[in-house]
Scaffold this active site. Sequence first.
Site, short mmCIF file in Angstrom:
data_model
loop_
_atom_site.label_atom_id
_atom_site.label_comp_id
_atom_site.label_asym_id
_atom_site.label_seq_id
_atom_site.Cartn_x
_atom_site.Cartn_y
_atom_site.Cartn_z
N ASN A 1 0.81 -1.22 0.00
CA ASN A 1 0.00 0.00 0.00
C ASN A 1 0.85 1.27 0.00
OD1 ASN A 1 -2.32 1.51 0.07
ND2 ASN A 1 -2.95 0.90 2.15
N HIS B 1 -15.06 -4.94 10.94
CA HIS B 1 -14.64 -3.65 11.50
C HIS B 1 -15.83 -2.78 11.87
CE1 HIS B 1 -10.39 -3.20 9.64
NE2 HIS B 1 -10.62 -4.43 10.06
N ARG C 1 -13.89 -6.00 15.43
CA ARG C 1 -12.91 -5.00 15.87
C ARG C 1 -13.66 -3.69 16.08
NH1 ARG C 1 -8.09 -2.23 12.29
NH2 ARG C 1 -9.78 -0.80 11.76
N TYR D 1 -7.73 7.17 13.25
CA TYR D 1 -7.48 5.92 12.54
C TYR D 1 -8.63 4.93 12.73
CZ TYR D 1 -6.31 1.20 11.87
OH TYR D 1 -6.41 -0.10 11.47
N ASP E 1 -7.53 -2.04 17.60
CA ASP E 1 -6.25 -1.77 16.92
C ASP E 1 -5.71 -0.42 17.38
OD1 ASP E 1 -4.13 -1.50 15.20
OD2 ASP E 1 -5.28 -1.89 13.37
N HIS F 1 -2.77 0.74 16.44
CA HIS F 1 -2.03 1.26 15.28
C HIS F 1 -0.72 1.95 15.67
CE1 HIS F 1 -2.16 2.04 10.88
NE2 HIS F 1 -2.93 0.98 10.95
N GLU G 1 -4.26 -4.78 19.38
CA GLU G 1 -3.36 -4.92 18.22
C GLU G 1 -2.35 -3.78 18.12
OE1 GLU G 1 -5.59 -5.69 14.68
OE2 GLU G 1 -4.21 -4.55 13.42
N GLU H 1 1.40 -6.95 11.25
CA GLU H 1 0.97 -6.64 9.88
C GLU H 1 2.06 -5.95 9.07
OE1 GLU H 1 -2.58 -4.24 10.82
OE2 GLU H 1 -1.57 -2.55 9.90
N ARG I 1 0.28 -11.55 13.31
CA ARG I 1 -0.63 -11.06 12.26
C ARG I 1 0.04 -10.88 10.90
NH1 ARG I 1 -2.90 -6.75 12.17
NH2 ARG I 1 -4.83 -7.52 11.30
N HIS J 1 -3.57 -10.19 9.00
CA HIS J 1 -4.04 -8.93 8.45
C HIS J 1 -4.85 -9.21 7.18
CE1 HIS J 1 -2.38 -4.90 6.59
NE2 HIS J 1 -3.55 -4.69 7.17
N ASP K 1 -6.42 -3.35 1.30
CA ASP K 1 -5.25 -3.20 0.42
C ASP K 1 -4.56 -4.54 0.16
OD1 ASP K 1 -4.81 -2.26 3.30
OD2 ASP K 1 -2.75 -2.71 2.74
N GLU L 1 -8.60 -11.41 9.67
CA GLU L 1 -9.28 -10.13 9.41
C GLU L 1 -9.97 -10.19 8.05
OE1 GLU L 1 -6.62 -6.78 9.11
OE2 GLU L 1 -8.22 -5.34 9.48
N TRP M 1 2.09 6.24 12.80
CA TRP M 1 0.73 6.11 12.27
C TRP M 1 0.21 4.69 12.30
CZ3 TRP M 1 -1.78 3.69 8.03
CH2 TRP M 1 -3.16 4.02 7.96
C1 CS2 Z 1 -5.01 -1.94 9.67
C2 CS2 Z 1 -4.91 -1.61 8.20
O1 CS2 Z 1 -6.46 -3.67 9.07
C3 CS2 Z 1 -5.68 -3.25 9.92
O2 CS2 Z 1 -5.44 -3.83 10.96
O3 CS2 Z 1 -3.94 -1.73 10.48
O4 CS2 Z 1 -6.06 -0.90 7.84
C4 CS2 Z 1 -3.68 -0.82 7.75
O5 CS2 Z 1 -3.70 0.47 8.23
C5 CS2 Z 1 -3.60 -0.82 6.26
O6 CS2 Z 1 -3.73 -2.12 5.77
C6 CS2 Z 1 -2.29 -0.18 5.80
O7 CS2 Z 1 -2.04 -0.48 4.48
MG MG Z 2 -3.91 -3.10 12.12
#
Ligand code: CS2
Ligand code: MG
Length: 401
Positions: free
Chosen positions: A37, A122, A147, A159, A209, A211, A235, A261, A282, A311, A315, A338, A401
């Site tokens: 991504n 989600h 989630r 996020y 998550d 992040h 996560e 991830e 993950r 994950h 993407d 996921e 991020w």
């Molecule tokens: C995330 C993703 O799905 C997840 O757990 O952390 O949305 C992640 O931000 C994206 O796949 C980044 O490409």
């Molecule tokens: Mg994630």
Amino acid sequence: MKIVEARVIVTCPGRNFVTLKIVCDDGTTGVGDATLNGRELAVAAYLREHVVPALIGRDPARIEDTWQYLYKGSYWRRGPVTMTAIAAVDTALWDIKGKVAGLPVYQLLGGRSRSGVLVYGHASGPDVESVLSSVASYVSRGYRAVRVQAVVPGISDIYGVSAGPLYEPATAGVADEAVWSTPHYLAHIPAVFAAVRAEFGPTLQLLHDVHHRLTPLEAGRLGKALEPYALTWMEDPTPAELQDAFRVIRQHTTTPLAVGEVFNTIWDCTQLIQERLIDYIRTTVVHAGGITHLRRIFDLAALYQVRSGSHGATDLSPVCLSAALHLDLAIPNFGLQEYMPHTAETDAVFPHGYRFADGMLHPAEEPGLGVDIDEELAAAYPYRPAALPVNRLTDGTLHDW
Ligand code: CS2
Ligand code: MG
């Protein structure tokens, strides 16, 4: 059999995907996801310029040897671009092997270990009420694991909270900038989970998550505050370049931890697994060297009672998801997968046979991975530059991020 051609296909049916299609002299083809991504063209160039020429004339049956050739042969090891390119080749070769054998890939991996692959969806929302109705909509569709992300008062753009039915963090052109405040976040999230647990009872699996936004000590504090709500996992609580950071989190909370991830190899998680600093790993087919290498990670994890939790954001293309489902079905230590459904345009570009039923995904039963790319349709969606956002603290300091 010999490989006679390998095409790198870049398409953007709503978002960018890179796919490798390997063609053999008898006409058999195999596909592999190569999407990274925001850095898609780096992998496309790595494949086109450096990998495809080395594939021509090789025996597609030699999956392990080809993996070792691409990994050891490049001298420059690891890294997301290299490992995504290797993953694409590896996935396509497993697809071909399944077609040659006349078996779905999970049969080649040892056969079915369970009836289906439990997935999580989600839920999110701008306030607690809308989070509750978002969770309810997943429960009504049969999901058993959800989630939960929520807008935090005082942080406008957070996020994991989607504006519409589909969540897509990458935006056209250059990166968006988001703002982050850890004190506001830590003050709000436990109350969200208190409300969700009270509404949906003790058995719905709940996940969150972070992040990569907290320090280990802050993550320990959040994990402790979430203990009454019995999460399945918290996560990516903190960046994981230093694996021993997770020791600090572990010392402070029994909330289970999931990470991986952004990992590319088994060496990114050996300490995490062997010291039992995590509960779920993950890593994915597409970013961790394909089915061959991910199997190696999951086998190491199985020795330490660490389970998989791959994950599966949008993407990761339907090619990656198909491959993940075959592995998920076969391994002894599967945890969760996921699942974020793709757009109708993406589903049309990647015809596939997996299906959702009773909170689980089920891979196609046809030989190979049961997924393909419609190259004519893919050509109708040219690449569009897009980037993941960056994140700043309220004073402008660049943050994780
Ligand atoms: C995330 C993703 O799905 C997840 O757990 O952390 O949305 C992640 O931000 C994206 O796949 C980044 O490409
Ligand atoms: Mg994630």
